[in-house]
Design a protein around this motif. Structure first.
Motif, PDB file in Angstrom:
ATOM      1  N   ARG A  29       0.834  -1.204   0.000  1.00  0.00           N
ATOM      2  CA  ARG A  29       0.000   0.000   0.000  1.00  0.00           C
ATOM      3  C   ARG A  29       0.871   1.258   0.000  1.00  0.00           C
ATOM      4  O   ARG A  29       0.612   2.211  -0.726  1.00  0.00           O
ATOM      5  CB  ARG A  29      -0.907  -0.017   1.224  1.00  0.00           C
ATOM      6  N   ARG A  33       1.026   4.308  -2.850  1.00  0.00           N
ATOM      7  CA  ARG A  33       0.838   5.732  -2.546  1.00  0.00           C
ATOM      8  C   ARG A  33       1.939   6.564  -3.197  1.00  0.00           C
ATOM      9  O   ARG A  33       1.682   7.634  -3.725  1.00  0.00           O
ATOM     10  CB  ARG A  33       0.925   5.963  -1.037  1.00  0.00           C
ATOM     11  N   GLU A  34       3.173   6.036  -3.147  1.00  0.00           N
ATOM     12  CA  GLU A  34       4.290   6.797  -3.716  1.00  0.00           C
ATOM     13  C   GLU A  34       4.190   6.886  -5.228  1.00  0.00           C
ATOM     14  O   GLU A  34       4.622   7.863  -5.825  1.00  0.00           O
ATOM     15  CB  GLU A  34       5.627   6.170  -3.295  1.00  0.00           C
ATOM     16  N   GLY A  36       1.475   7.178  -6.651  1.00  0.00           N
ATOM     17  CA  GLY A  36       0.366   8.093  -6.905  1.00  0.00           C
ATOM     18  C   GLY A  36      -0.856   7.389  -7.487  1.00  0.00           C
ATOM     19  O   GLY A  36      -1.627   7.978  -8.247  1.00  0.00           O
ATOM     20  N   PRO A  39      -6.941   6.250  -4.739  1.00  0.00           N
ATOM     21  CA  PRO A  39      -7.360   5.621  -3.485  1.00  0.00           C
ATOM     22  C   PRO A  39      -8.187   4.349  -3.654  1.00  0.00           C
ATOM     23  O   PRO A  39      -7.988   3.379  -2.925  1.00  0.00           O
ATOM     24  CB  PRO A  39      -8.206   6.695  -2.799  1.00  0.00           C
ATOM     25  N   ILE A  47      -6.990  -5.051  -0.224  1.00  0.00           N
ATOM     26  CA  ILE A  47      -7.861  -6.156   0.197  1.00  0.00           C
ATOM     27  C   ILE A  47      -7.386  -7.467  -0.420  1.00  0.00           C
ATOM     28  O   ILE A  47      -7.184  -8.464   0.267  1.00  0.00           O
ATOM     29  CB  ILE A  47      -9.338  -5.871  -0.203  1.00  0.00           C
TER      30      ILE A  47
ATOM     31  N   LEU B 155      -4.009   9.817   4.425  1.00  0.00           N
ATOM     32  CA  LEU B 155      -3.379   8.502   4.307  1.00  0.00           C
ATOM     33  C   LEU B 155      -4.355   7.391   3.905  1.00  0.00           C
ATOM     34  O   LEU B 155      -3.945   6.376   3.375  1.00  0.00           O
ATOM     35  CB  LEU B 155      -2.703   8.121   5.631  1.00  0.00           C
ATOM     36  N   PHE B 156      -5.641   7.563   4.223  1.00  0.00           N
ATOM     37  CA  PHE B 156      -6.612   6.515   3.911  1.00  0.00           C
ATOM     38  C   PHE B 156      -7.788   7.096   3.131  1.00  0.00           C
ATOM     39  O   PHE B 156      -8.945   6.947   3.539  1.00  0.00           O
ATOM     40  CB  PHE B 156      -7.106   5.854   5.208  1.00  0.00           C
ATOM     41  N   PRO B 157      -7.513   7.801   2.015  1.00  0.00           N
ATOM     42  CA  PRO B 157      -8.570   8.525   1.318  1.00  0.00           C
ATOM     43  C   PRO B 157      -9.763   7.661   0.920  1.00  0.00           C
ATOM     44  O   PRO B 157     -10.884   8.169   0.833  1.00  0.00           O
ATOM     45  CB  PRO B 157      -7.861   9.110   0.091  1.00  0.00           C
ATOM     46  N   SER B 158      -9.529   6.353   0.728  1.00  0.00           N
ATOM     47  CA  SER B 158     -10.663   5.512   0.314  1.00  0.00           C
ATOM     48  C   SER B 158     -11.655   5.307   1.455  1.00  0.00           C
ATOM     49  O   SER B 158     -12.748   4.792   1.248  1.00  0.00           O
ATOM     50  CB  SER B 158     -10.164   4.156  -0.199  1.00  0.00           C
ATOM     51  N   LEU B 159     -11.280   5.712   2.680  1.00  0.00           N
ATOM     52  CA  LEU B 159     -12.183   5.518   3.822  1.00  0.00           C
ATOM     53  C   LEU B 159     -13.016   6.759   4.151  1.00  0.00           C
ATOM     54  O   LEU B 159     -13.782   6.753   5.112  1.00  0.00           O
ATOM     55  CB  LEU B 159     -11.384   5.101   5.067  1.00  0.00           C
ATOM     56  N   LEU B 162     -16.602   6.428   5.017  1.00  0.00           N
ATOM     57  CA  LEU B 162     -17.008   5.706   6.228  1.00  0.00           C
ATOM     58  C   LEU B 162     -17.178   6.635   7.427  1.00  0.00           C
ATOM     59  O   LEU B 162     -17.732   6.245   8.450  1.00  0.00           O
ATOM     60  CB  LEU B 162     -15.967   4.626   6.575  1.00  0.00           C
ATOM     61  N   GLU B 286      -5.480   0.842   8.852  1.00  0.00           N
ATOM     62  CA  GLU B 286      -4.918  -0.074   7.858  1.00  0.00           C
ATOM     63  C   GLU B 286      -5.767  -1.338   7.783  1.00  0.00           C
ATOM     64  O   GLU B 286      -6.042  -1.860   6.710  1.00  0.00           O
ATOM     65  CB  GLU B 286      -3.468  -0.431   8.226  1.00  0.00           C
ATOM     66  N   VAL B 288      -8.922  -1.544   8.542  1.00  0.00           N
ATOM     67  CA  VAL B 288     -10.203  -1.208   7.916  1.00  0.00           C
ATOM     68  C   VAL B 288     -10.029  -1.185   6.396  1.00  0.00           C
ATOM     69  O   VAL B 288     -10.841  -1.724   5.656  1.00  0.00           O
ATOM     70  CB  VAL B 288     -10.732   0.160   8.410  1.00  0.00           C
ATOM     71  N   GLU B 289      -8.936  -0.581   5.945  1.00  0.00           N
ATOM     72  CA  GLU B 289      -8.722  -0.464   4.505  1.00  0.00           C
ATOM     73  C   GLU B 289      -8.545  -1.827   3.842  1.00  0.00           C
ATOM     74  O   GLU B 289      -8.955  -2.032   2.706  1.00  0.00           O
ATOM     75  CB  GLU B 289      -7.527   0.449   4.187  1.00  0.00           C
ATOM     76  N   ALA B 290      -7.955  -2.771   4.569  1.00  0.00           N
ATOM     77  CA  ALA B 290      -7.787  -4.107   4.008  1.00  0.00           C
ATOM     78  C   ALA B 290      -9.072  -4.931   4.141  1.00  0.00           C
ATOM     79  O   ALA B 290      -9.080  -6.115   3.855  1.00  0.00           O
ATOM     80  CB  ALA B 290      -6.618  -4.821   4.672  1.00  0.00           C
ATOM     81  N   GLY B 291     -10.151  -4.283   4.596  1.00  0.00           N
ATOM     82  CA  GLY B 291     -11.457  -4.954   4.647  1.00  0.00           C
ATOM     83  C   GLY B 291     -11.601  -5.943   5.785  1.00  0.00           C
ATOM     84  O   GLY B 291     -12.418  -6.855   5.729  1.00  0.00           O
ATOM     85  N   PRO B 362      -5.343  12.851  -0.778  1.00  0.00           N
ATOM     86  CA  PRO B 362      -4.162  11.999  -0.605  1.00  0.00           C
ATOM     87  C   PRO B 362      -2.857  12.766  -0.782  1.00  0.00           C
ATOM     88  O   PRO B 362      -2.804  13.745  -1.534  1.00  0.00           O
ATOM     89  CB  PRO B 362      -4.323  10.941  -1.698  1.00  0.00           C
ATOM     90  N   GLY B 365       2.081  11.543  -4.907  1.00  0.00           N
ATOM     91  CA  GLY B 365       3.091  10.517  -5.148  1.00  0.00           C
ATOM     92  C   GLY B 365       4.436  11.156  -5.456  1.00  0.00           C
ATOM     93  O   GLY B 365       4.588  12.375  -5.375  1.00  0.00           O
TER      94      GLY B 365
END
Lengths: 147, 433
Positions: A29, A33-34, A36, A39, A47, B155-159, B162, B286, B288-291, B362, B365
């Motif tokens: 992960r 991120r690095e 880019g 999300p 997952i 760091l966890f933009p996909s969350l 939630l 982390e 949570v993000e990994a489901g 986020p 990169g």
């Protein structure tokens, strides 16, 4: 040449090592991120990588996860040495699990591992030889489903 | 609508250049690696800072200055309201009860004091309504700690989706107070100054640049540390003998919000988890993000250890403070003090809701261009092989990995490494893979 540009990193996984389980998928992960990567793709890869990693920890003796990023896709390749999967179609069914009682008590073995990986991947391939091991190739396209 | 002094950068601390000795402690403690030491002085990258306050805690020279509202700013408004965090109740001697603290606070420069705990209890109820209405996705994450919100965005933009879309109690309380007071006193809403009494400076950022609304309902935040002595003096002068909470109108459920686990204490959803501390929060997110935590209904995350009582701008030791809160809960009781039907009505009217959803932000990169980012990543790993890996911090970056990252971003030079000094920087010398 653009198509030759890639980043690759190999992680070793040991079967039964629940203590360090999750570290490779976490590292993957950070790498994404690095680069880019968006999300939502990061989440899907996270997952799938975690599920794949846990499969090796739970059922195999040894394994490697190879993370490859190219400008167009992310590939997670999982190669393990172990007992292999006798019936892949059965293993792909949601809810089917061969987890031991002990594993279930630890909260694993719901039978959603492989179905979950397939659901999150754009391309999913699985090969297994009984008594030798299993190979997974999980591909995520970076340009198709953007965010 | 509400006027307030805007800061140049939306960040809650600054470095006092004369006090800073460049000791690298803040740089090492920073969870998002936002600090570098340049020319013997710590420099904060405002883009990477999430206002967790770790640097504030570790600085041995008090060179990290929290940017809270100064007491003189209060004079700008005709009518001033203090909105103290329930943490304030935990900061004084054991026999001092909340209503005494509230009245001492009122004797300072405030025209009115409102107990935030009551609104905390209402918010608990509103969160419950939300959980009732939305059975998935899970887990729903608390929106109270502004640093957690920022951490998720970065760091966890996909969350982001939630996070429970309900404003924290301080904002809802201020929203309500401004309307009510203006009506009751017949004064303009802009003449009212509402100030949060806070255990951390992070609230300052959520006031100056809120993530879920155009403008905050609060006008500023004063730290508990700033007001502590003045409140103490007033408390000593109070002639009335100590009353054991009988007359207190504060809420036992609401007071619990001051400590880790307090927010989920008021919920009927038992499959809830409370986490506190910045590294534990990162690690649970982390998961949570990994489901991994879909079986959990509600996730309370607090950046400060043990929750808000562990805030960097408090005075009392956090363990004592926590014990004080637990004792107050025992005395005041866990009895519901609010009208459930009223909260339900307000919830339906979207009184508690975010104006707009939280946007992912986020961290960038290594390069905007993906091809170049992949090349930079490979270069970074080659540089990393050359570095000693001792993470000494002498180069001005917190660790070798981050230093290598700075080099590929053209923000640092390999020459800064004290171990490689003398070896002339030559990109050809970096070992090929």
């Amino acid at each position: 040449m653009a198509h030759k540009i890639k980043y690759q990193h190999k992680f070793k996984i040991k079967g039964g090592d629940f203590v360090r389980a999750g570290e490779p998928s976490c590292e993957i992960r950070n790498i994404m991120r690095e680069i880019g990567i968006g999300p939502d793709i990061i989440r899907r890869v996270a997952i799938a990588a975690y599920e794949a990693e846990m499969n090796v920890v739970m059922y195999a003796d040894n394994g490697t996860i190879t993370f490859t990023a190219t400008p167009k896709e992310v590939i997670i390749a999982v190669d393990d040495t172990g007992s292999g999967i006798p019936d892949i179609n059965l293993a792909m069914q949601p809810g089917y699990s061969t987890a031991t009682q002990e594993m279930r008590e630890m909260g694993f073995g719901a039978g959603m591992g492989l179905p979950n990986i397939k659901r999150n991947a754009d391309i999913f391939e699985i090969y297994s030889i009984i008594g030798k091991g299993t190979f997974l190739k999980i591909i995520f396209k970076l340009n198709g489903k953007k965010n | 609508m509400v006027k307030k002094t805007k800061l140049l950068h939306a960040i809650s601390v600054r470095i006092h250049k004369k006090k800073c000795i460049g000791c690298v402690r803040c740089m090492r403690s920073c969870p998002t690696k936002a600090i570098r030491v340049k020319g013997g002085i710590a420099v904060i990258n405002t883009q990477r800072c999430i206002d967790c306050g770790e640097c504030l805690r570790v600085c041995p020279c008090h060179a990290v200055i929290p940017l809270t509202t100064s007491s003189t700013d209060i004079g700008k408004y005709k009518w001033n309201v203090a909105l103290p965090s329930p943490v304030l109740y935990s900061q004084f001697e054991q026999h001092v009860m909340p209503h005494q603290i509230l009245s001492a606070l009122e004797q300072l420069d405030f025209d009115y004091v409102y107990d935030e705990a009551l609104m905390c209890e209402m918010t608990s109820r509103a969160i419950e309504e939300y959980l009732d209405d939305h059975k998935e996705p899970r887990p729903v994450i608390s929106s109270t700690c502004p640093v957690v919100v920022r951490l998720i965005q970065r760091l966890f933009p996909s969350l982001c989706g939630l996070i429970v879309p309900i404003e924290p109690p301080r904002e809802i309380a201020a929203k309500n107070l401004r309307k009510e007071i203006a009506k009751k006193r017949n004064i303009k809403q802009t003449d009212i100054g509402i100030f949060h009494i806070t255990p951390c400076s992070a609230k300052m950022v959520s006031i100056n640049s809120p993530e879920t609304m155009t403008e905050s309902y609060l006008n500023g935040a004063l730290s508990i540390r700033q007001l502590y002595n003045d409140i103490m003096k007033k408390l000593r002068k109070q002639k009335t003998p100590t009353m054991l909470g009988t007359q207190s109108s504060v809420s036992g459920i609401g007071i619990g919000w001051a400590i880790g686990g307090g927010e989920i204490r008021g919920l009927k959803y038992v499959h809830s988890v409370a986490v506190s501390g910045v590294y534990d929060t990162i690690s649970i997110l982390e998961d949570v993000e990994a489901g991994r935590l879909k079986n959990i209904e509600y996730l309370e995350c607090m950046i400060c250890p043990d929750g808000c009582v562990g805030g960097p701008l408090t005075v009392e030791n956090r363990f004592i403070a926590k014990s004080n809160i637990l004792r107050l809960i025992k005395i005041i009781g866990g009895k519901k003090r609010i009208d459930v039907h009223f909260v339900k009505k307000l919830y339906k009217e979207k009184f508690f809701s975010f104006e707009h959803s939280i946007r992912p932000k986020p961290f960038p990169g290594l390069n905007e261009d993906r091809i170049q980012a992949i090349e930079a990543l490979n270069k970074k790993e080659r540089i990393l092989k050359k570095l000693p890996g001792m993470d000494c911090g002498a180069c001005g970056a917190p660790d070798c990995r981050t230093f290598a990252e700075d080099i590929v971003r053209y923000e640092a030079n390999l020459n800064s490494c004290v171990f490689l000094k003398g070896e002339k920087y030559d990109s050809k010398k970096i070992p090929a893979r």
